[in-house]
Design a protein around this motif. Sequence first.
Motif, mmCIF file in Angstrom:
data_model
loop_
_atom_site.group_PDB
_atom_site.id
_atom_site.type_symbol
_atom_site.label_atom_id
_atom_site.label_comp_id
_atom_site.label_asym_id
_atom_site.label_seq_id
_atom_site.Cartn_x
_atom_site.Cartn_y
_atom_site.Cartn_z
ATOM 1 N N TYR A 86 36.150 31.704 32.626
ATOM 2 C CA TYR A 86 36.444 32.738 33.508
ATOM 3 C C TYR A 86 35.417 33.151 34.272
ATOM 4 N N ASN A 87 35.942 33.110 35.762
ATOM 5 C CA ASN A 87 34.839 33.502 36.896
ATOM 6 C C ASN A 87 33.554 32.769 36.845
ATOM 7 N N GLY A 88 33.956 31.324 36.699
ATOM 8 C CA GLY A 88 32.605 30.476 36.641
ATOM 9 C C GLY A 88 31.560 30.592 35.481
ATOM 10 N N TYR A 89 32.106 31.548 34.620
ATOM 11 C CA TYR A 89 31.194 31.486 33.207
ATOM 12 C C TYR A 89 31.970 31.107 32.065
ATOM 13 N N TRP A 108 41.758 38.638 30.385
ATOM 14 C CA TRP A 108 41.676 39.415 31.540
ATOM 15 C C TRP A 108 42.895 39.834 32.161
ATOM 16 N N GLY A 148 40.991 42.224 36.842
ATOM 17 C CA GLY A 148 39.452 41.782 36.589
ATOM 18 C C GLY A 148 39.044 42.418 35.284
ATOM 19 N N LYS A 207 28.460 35.996 27.428
ATOM 20 C CA LYS A 207 28.848 35.096 28.446
ATOM 21 C C LYS A 207 27.556 34.113 28.979
#
Length: 292
Positions: free
Chosen positions: A20-23, A59, A63, A36
Amino acid sequence: MNKTTDFITGLTFSEDPRIYNGYLWFSDFFSKQVLKADMDTGEVETVCRLDDQPSGLGWLPDGRMLVVSMLNRKVYRLETNGELTEYADLNHIATYHCNDMLVDKAGRAYVGNFGGNLSAIAKKYGREALKNMELPTAAIACIEPNGDVKVVAENMLFPNGTVLADNGKTMIIAETYGNCLTAFDVEKDGTLVNRRTWAQFDNIYPDGICIDSEGAIWASNPIENAVYRVKEGGEITDKVQTSQNCYAVALGGKEGRTLYCCTAQTSDPVDAVHLKCGKIETIEVKVPALNV
């Protein structure tokens, strides 16, 4: 058969990995943390700490993160100020520890539970004997965005990892002690209908799962050091060897081809804290994650 390499070590018992969100996000059961990690370097930071074992993550559309509190049988929401607030109490549905969770694009959260003390039953009678026993079953709870909670599936044999396929029209759930992956059609109101067996196994007890862009599923098998890629109908196309028993998987990385495997020597709370043998191992695979 390909082998993994260590990516993150020194954990107690990592579970429920999510991209999620690049992690890479995951729960570490017995340190009671949600963590994370940078998917390139493996550098880890703490997202939040619970007073209980954290498990499933997801999520909301705005967010904010949801996290399952296993033993309390509740779901908490991580607010923008860093505080955890109670989001839903599932004690009236969950008959034992809550576990995995999937949150869809609309913000509906689907949460499973063990159904009963299956570890104690397996320890007493042996895992193989369970196939011929009538085991306690579990219901799947659905938490609506407005906070309402409803049962959307019943009589599940330890519902575990969960994914969506067919643009969200199909939900596939690993039934660990059913030795199978079970599919449902998802109605517009989130109700699950048309239950059917997606894949049946002999000696695979599917735990955490993830789905790739060809619609195949990677399924961890917590009784051995392995992860399997399976197609609908049960055909196994690939097997990955891990260094320890594997409990959950996720597909991510820059091209969506990195398979992250949560492994451990033991799930015993005392031993896991003492040994800190939990790992996340990785391997590059051919087919990328769905929607990458």
